[in-house]
Design an enzyme around this catalytic site. Structure first.
Site, short mmCIF file in Angstrom:
data_model
loop_
_atom_site.label_atom_id
_atom_site.label_comp_id
_atom_site.label_asym_id
_atom_site.label_seq_id
_atom_site.Cartn_x
_atom_site.Cartn_y
_atom_site.Cartn_z
N LYS A 1 0.84 -1.20 0.00
CA LYS A 1 0.00 0.00 0.00
C LYS A 1 0.87 1.25 0.00
CE LYS A 1 -3.78 -0.41 2.48
NZ LYS A 1 -4.33 -0.68 3.83
N GLY B 1 -8.30 -6.83 4.27
CA GLY B 1 -9.21 -6.95 5.41
C GLY B 1 -8.66 -7.73 6.59
N MET C 1 -5.94 -7.01 8.47
CA MET C 1 -5.39 -6.20 9.56
C MET C 1 -6.24 -4.95 9.73
SD MET C 1 -1.34 -6.69 8.99
CE MET C 1 -1.42 -6.34 7.26
N ARG D 1 -3.66 -1.59 -6.10
CA ARG D 1 -2.85 -2.80 -6.03
C ARG D 1 -3.26 -3.69 -7.21
NH1 ARG D 1 -6.00 -4.43 -0.76
NH2 ARG D 1 -8.01 -4.84 -1.67
N ARG E 1 3.77 -46.54 -10.22
CA ARG E 1 3.84 -47.33 -8.98
C ARG E 1 3.23 -48.68 -9.26
NH1 ARG E 1 1.86 -42.20 -7.76
NH2 ARG E 1 2.89 -41.11 -6.02
N ARG F 1 8.71 -48.07 -11.37
CA ARG F 1 9.32 -48.36 -10.07
C ARG F 1 8.96 -49.77 -9.65
NH1 ARG F 1 7.37 -45.33 -4.81
NH2 ARG F 1 5.59 -46.68 -5.14
N GLU G 1 15.37 -41.34 -1.55
CA GLU G 1 14.27 -41.04 -0.65
C GLU G 1 14.60 -41.29 0.82
OE1 GLU G 1 10.84 -43.36 -1.75
OE2 GLU G 1 12.08 -45.01 -2.46
N SER H 1 15.91 -40.33 -9.09
CA SER H 1 14.64 -39.62 -9.03
C SER H 1 14.36 -39.34 -7.56
CB SER H 1 13.53 -40.48 -9.64
OG SER H 1 12.30 -39.81 -9.49
N GLY I 1 12.43 -39.01 -4.51
CA GLY I 1 11.12 -39.36 -3.97
C GLY I 1 10.91 -38.50 -2.73
N THR I 2 10.47 -37.29 -2.96
CA THR I 2 10.51 -36.31 -1.86
C THR I 2 9.43 -36.53 -0.81
OG1 THR I 2 9.39 -34.79 -3.32
CG2 THR I 2 11.77 -34.50 -3.05
N ASN I 3 8.43 -37.37 -1.10
CA ASN I 3 7.47 -37.68 -0.03
C ASN I 3 8.19 -38.42 1.09
OD1 ASN I 3 5.58 -36.62 -1.70
ND2 ASN I 3 4.54 -38.54 -2.16
N ASP I 4 8.84 -39.52 0.72
CA ASP I 4 9.55 -40.29 1.73
C ASP I 4 10.79 -39.55 2.22
OD1 ASP I 4 8.12 -42.58 2.37
OD2 ASP I 4 8.63 -43.53 0.48
N CYS J 1 9.90 -37.10 -8.31
CA CYS J 1 8.59 -37.71 -8.53
C CYS J 1 7.71 -37.66 -7.29
CB CYS J 1 8.75 -39.15 -9.00
SG CYS J 1 9.58 -40.17 -7.79
P1 ADP Z 1 -7.75 -2.36 3.90
O1 ADP Z 1 -6.34 -2.71 3.68
O2 ADP Z 1 -8.46 -3.26 4.81
O3 ADP Z 1 -8.47 -2.09 2.61
P2 ADP Z 1 -7.38 0.47 4.10
O4 ADP Z 1 -6.18 0.95 4.82
O5 ADP Z 1 -7.32 0.48 2.63
O6 ADP Z 1 -7.74 -0.96 4.67
O7 ADP Z 1 -8.60 1.35 4.59
C1 ADP Z 1 -9.91 0.98 4.38
C2 ADP Z 1 -10.71 2.11 3.83
O8 ADP Z 1 -10.58 3.27 4.60
C3 ADP Z 1 -10.29 2.55 2.45
O9 ADP Z 1 -10.94 1.80 1.50
C4 ADP Z 1 -10.73 3.98 2.37
O10 ADP Z 1 -12.02 4.04 1.86
C5 ADP Z 1 -10.72 4.43 3.80
N1 ADP Z 1 -9.58 5.31 3.97
C6 ADP Z 1 -8.32 4.99 4.28
N2 ADP Z 1 -7.53 6.07 4.32
C7 ADP Z 1 -8.32 7.11 4.03
C8 ADP Z 1 -8.11 8.51 3.91
N3 ADP Z 1 -6.90 9.05 4.06
N4 ADP Z 1 -9.15 9.30 3.59
C9 ADP Z 1 -10.36 8.74 3.42
N5 ADP Z 1 -10.64 7.45 3.53
C10 ADP Z 1 -9.64 6.63 3.83
MG MG Z 2 8.79 -44.00 -1.42
MG MG Z 3 -7.80 -0.94 1.24
#
Ligand code: ADP
Ligand code: MG
Ligand code: MG
Length: 926
Positions: free
Chosen positions: A53, A132, A134, A373, A612, A668, A797, A816, A818-821, A883
């Site tokens: 980001k 979403g 964090m 992104r 096999r 084999r 293996e 060859s 045999g990475t499972n074993d 394999c």
């Molecule tokens: P996530 O990674 O979960 O998408 P973001 O950091 O992108 O979280 O923030 C989520 C939302 O918050 C963004 O989609 C945006 O709409 C809003 N947001 C973030 N920063 C700003 C900002 N500086 N001004 C207005 N809205 C913001």
């Molecule tokens: Mg084997």
């Molecule tokens: Mg976002």
């Protein structure tokens, strides 16, 4: 959470005052803060340091896109934060202060200021986007004083108080930990809001007046005080550091950890924190907020795609507070902004050269871009977008290839549910998506029922608590497999991947009762014969029948559809032909039957890397002869059983050679886990005794005698052939007889046989078996007066084989892996027992990945490298392949390429993925 967060906040205040005592042993750079805006320090290439980001905000700012100014605290600080008891480097607070000043001077606002307050968002952002997962906090910088300032300067006090109540809610939740205390409980802030709306009899948030919002703020504050015994902070810097710490802490929340596991993101990467001036989509009816994709992320079509809400802020769009409008409608509502947005769309694609997923906000008719992104997309969309962008000259062929996650090719190949039917179907449960695709059929609780029903022409889904090798045939006959126990490396999952079966495993809410013949999922009780549908790509289980169809690509490959009738096929073909042009690694397949071999050839396999032979004996009467052979008390009995097996084996080999049409075929020698072949329950044992004409006690005694404490480390592989040379002899004879047969006559095929001796750890073991093979080969060739092109080699293996590869190479024409074993023996870990602790290992991030799904490059990989090096010391041209199941895993394929193997051999359905992954490995490592 609230307690720990509070502690963090407190600690924070302390660190700010005193200076830090020590730096961690890791060296960290001195620059932790990177601005974007008028002056921009970062750019798109700095993802590692700034997160995706932050890097892209910097990039957008520097190409003149309208980005609100701000700065990024680097991911290094996240590492420091965790390494140093949740504290920060000494110089950080000074740099942050300086960066805030920069924003203030650009906008003429002041942070915490009375008259024209600067508000900021505090946002997470890792190297790879983790949508979403964090936390983000908006409108930070508001308090009882600044809210009045904002009201005055905007001339809109409702707006100011709307921002304030949003901020308190977010801060209370994310930083102070005021959240629902159980699954059943509602979010407490939401509850207060809803209660107020009910009391006022209004529908939406936007119906609340300024006075209502002020009251809401008071109620929120007292909720926080009640729950946390501390007040919502009025000091804007305390707010800032509290939010920053919360974002860093969210890197280790449960959701984020799970997500990382899924996508193999290392825990060490950490997140950056982006602090950015707020812009307001909730400032009136000429304001809006939304998300858009430059192309359709579901099918890849080149259309503008997205949604927005008028007079709303950030999360409203995702949170489903109001239903957003489709982006096209913005052309009517705010035409100028729509035109601006179209321009941004084009500029973004031209600049970033990939489909973009971007966030925007319109404040008083002015457009701002808040994030961009590379958009997540379905497998189909990934392929289509890459191919079309190459055609539009937005990217080169090489780049296009690298843009397609290799796995996504699979979504063009698996059967699919009819999307309309899917929407209407009731979901009854969920498990681990173990074998992608769509399967629908009648429930069968035993392999025998599955087989019987299929013979009657019915489609079945085999539903078991777990599967065992006894179920293999039933699994083959089923459309799909559902198990209530077992994880991604369970037998069911393994077989599903190998055979390309649709599979969901470990659906723990599903209760299967074999006695009553019922399957219970929540309140739904299904009986044997009832219809069930499973989507192995999502893990969702549905009640009833859902229409599905073979993929178009498969129909074309199998001749059921004309190539020019399918755009999907055209896409598939294009990508595959590019891949073949760029890769140096050969792709073979693991196939045990002519049908599997044919499918693999259609998918582009260039040979068989593993057949096999024991799998050839699971079927019909063969298993009984096989059991007779295993139970034989002496060589005479054994030879008599082997004699009966030979014609079957020969016929199978003939079939394989024909199906492969002169491509190399690696066979084999027998490596049966003996216990898997022997019946477990007394009824079957009694039947077996009758069939073999031996006393029941004899069977019981022999089974007892053959019992192994540790079958994985028992009498298997070449050990078996060494103590019973007649087995090796029979197999070699069947193979060379088959080869002789097909290499003669009108339709003669030139044979390239590669005989592989399993589980060798000592040079002498290989030499012992080699002698038998060469002797039989000479006999057969002489008898039929033909010359057969063959090699003899071994599987690597066990660690000893890798370590002594220089010695073993004297005897071997090829290795060859045999990475499972090899993984089992290197880790000292039985794959089948891993389920007991795997969950904990996963949540503690001890394994970055399941070592059986993706090669443990730092451990097992070292042994592979060692064996390659030592093998080549002795024999520079020794042929090298892999394999194990890893051979179908893109990351492991990259490793194989770098290590200089000649080929990978994977299950037939994964051949196209491997072809693509091999090309990507080459391009990446050029
Ligand atoms: P996530 O990674 O979960 O998408 P973001 O950091 O992108 O979280 O923030 C989520 C939302 O918050 C963004 O989609 C945006 O709409 C809003 N947001 C973030 N920063 C700003 C900002 N500086 N001004 C207005 N809205 C913001
Ligand atoms: Mg084997
Ligand atoms: Mg976002």
């Amino acid at each position: 959470m609230s307690k720990t967060t509070k502690a963090v906040v407190k600690k924070q205040a302390k660190t700010k005052a005193s200076t830090t005592k020590r730096t961690a042993n890791k060296s960290v750079s001195t620059n932790f803060v990177y601005a974007f805006g008028k002056k921009t320090d970062g750019n798109a290439t700095m993802r590692d340091l700034l997160g995706g980001k932050g890097a892209n905000l910097a990039e957008m700012a520097s190409i003149g896109l309208p980005v609100p100014p701000g700065f990024t605290i680097s991911t290094e600080v996240c590492g420091y934060y965790y390494d140093n008891g949740k504290t920060y480097p000494a110089s950080l607070s000074k740099s942050v202060l300086k960066a805030i000043k920069q924003i203030e001077s650009q906008l003429g606002k002041s942070f915490g200021g009375r008259s024209n307050p600067l508000l900021v968002s505090v946002r997470s952002g890792a190297r790879d986007s983790m949508p979403g997962m964090m936390d983000t906090i908006l409108n930070l910088g508001l308090n009882d004083v600044t809210v009045e300032g904002l009201a005055k300067i905007s001339g809109n006090s409702r707006f100011a108080w709307d921002c304030y109540r949003r901020f308190i809610q977010m801060y209370g939740d994310v930083v102070m930990g005021v959240q629902a205390r159980s699954e059943e409980e509602e979010d407490p802030f939401h509850e207060i809001l809803e209660k107020m709306k009910r009391k006022l009899k209004v529908e939406t948030d936007s119906d609340l007046s300024t006075e209502n919002l002020k009251a809401l703020v008071d109620q929120y504050k007292s909720l926080i005080r009640k729950r946390t015994r501390s007040a919502f902070p009025q000091d804007v810097f305390e707010q800032l550091w509290g939010a920053t710490s919360a974002v860093f802490s969210s890197w280790r929340n449960e959701r984020a950890i799970l997500y990382r596991q899924q996508y193999a993101i290392p825990a060490e990467w950490g997140t950056a924190v982006n602090i950015q001036a707020m812009v307001f989509g909730n400032a009136g009816d000429d304001s809006a907020t939304g998300v858009a994709f430059t192309r359709d992320p579901a099918n890849g079509e080149k259309v503008f795609y997205g949604e927005y809400l008028i007079n709303a802020q950030g999360e409203d769009v995702v949170a489903g507070v109001r239903t957003p409008n489709a982006i096209a409608k913005l052309a009517d509502e705010l035409p100028q902004s729509y035109r601006d947005l179209e321009k941004v769309r084009n500029k973004l694609e031209k600049h970033f050269k990939d489909m973009q997923d971007f966030e925007f906000t319109i404040e008083g008719g002015r457009l701002f871009i808040l994030q961009t992104r590379n958009g997540k997309r379905t497998g189909l969309a990934a392929v289509r977008i890459a191919v079309e962008m190459q055609r539009e000259r937005l990217m080169s062929q090489e780049t296009a290839l690298l843009k397609i996650p290799a796995e996504s090719i699979d979504s063009l190949l698996v059967p699919v549910f009819d999307p309309k039917a899917l929407k209407a179907a009731p979901i009854i449960g969920k498990g681990l998506p173990a074998g992608p695709g769509a399967a629908t059929g009648r429930i069968a609780f035993t392999a025998a029922t599955a087989e019987a029903e299929t013979r009657k022409g019915n489609k079945v889904v085999l539903c078991r608590n777990e599967t065992s090798p006894d179920d293999l045939k039933g699994m083959l006959h089923s459309q799909g497999i559902l198990t209530s126990r077992g994880g991604v490396s369970s037998h069911a999952a393994l077989v599903a991947r190998q055979l390309g079966k649709v599979c969901i495993c470990g659906a723990s809410e599903v209760v299967i009762n074999y006695d009553k013949k019922t399957l219970t999922a929540g309140k739904v009780v299904l009986k044997e014969g009832d219809y069930i549908s499973i989507d192995g790509s999502t893990g969702l289980i549905y009640k009833g029948m859902i229409e599905s169809a073979d993929s178009e690509v498969k129909r074309v490959l199998e001749g059921g559809l004309k190539a020019n009738k399918s755009y999907t096929y055209e896409l598939f073909q294009t990508v595959m032909s590019w891949a073949d042009k760029h890769r140096t690694l050969n792709v073979r397949t693991n196939a045990d039957t002519p049908a599997m071999a044919k499918q693999a050839v259609a998918f582009g396999a260039e040979g068989i890397g593993l057949c096999r032979t024991e799998h050839m004996f699971f079927d019909g009467e063969r298993i009984d002869i096989m059991r007779q052979m295993i139970l034989a008390a002496d060589e005479v009995q054994r030879r008599s059983a082997l004699k009966k097996l030979l014609p079957f084996q020969k016929k199978d080999f003939v079939g394989l050679f024909k199906a492969m049409e002169g491509r190399p075929v690696t066979i084999r020698l027998l490596d049966p886990p003996l216990h898997e072949f022997l019946p477990h329950d007394d009824v079957v044992r009694r039947q077996l005794a009758e069939k073999l004409g031996v006393p029941f006690d004899f069977v019981i005694d022999r089974i007892k005698a053959l019992h192994e404490e540790n079958p994985m480390l028992g009498c298997r592989g070449c050990r078996l052939g060494i103590i019973y040379p007649e087995i090796t002899e029979m197999q070699a004879r069947a193979l060379f007889e088959a080869a002789a047969q097909v290499s003669k006559g009108k339709k003669a095929i030139k044979i390239k046989a590669e005989i592989m001796i399993p589980l060798v750890g000592f040079r002498a073991e290989l030499a012992d078996q080699l002698a038998i093979v060469h002797r039989v080969a000479a006999e057969v060739m002489k008898k039929h007066k033909v010359k057969i092109d063959y090699l003899v080699g071994t599987m690597i293996e066990v660690p000893r084989a890798a370590i002594t590869a220089d010695e073993i190479a004297h005897e071997a024409d090829f290795f060859s892996f045999g990475t499972n074993d090899l993984t089992q023996t290197t880790l000292g870990l039985s794959r089948d027992d891993m389920g007991l602790f795997y969950d904990q290992y996963q949540s503690k991030e001890i394994y970055n990945q399941n070592p059986f799904a993706s090669l443990d490059q730092t451990g097992v990989g070292k042994l592979v490298e060692l064996a390659v090096e030592r093998g080549r010391q002795t024999k520079p041209n020794i042929k090298l392949g892999i394999c194990g199941e890893h051979a179908g895993d893109p990351m492991s394929i990259d490793f194989c390429h770098r290590t200089g193997l000649n080929y990978v051999s994977c299950s037939p359905p994964r051949v196209p993925i491997a072809r693509l992954a091999a090309a990507q490995a080459r391009l990446r490592n050029k």
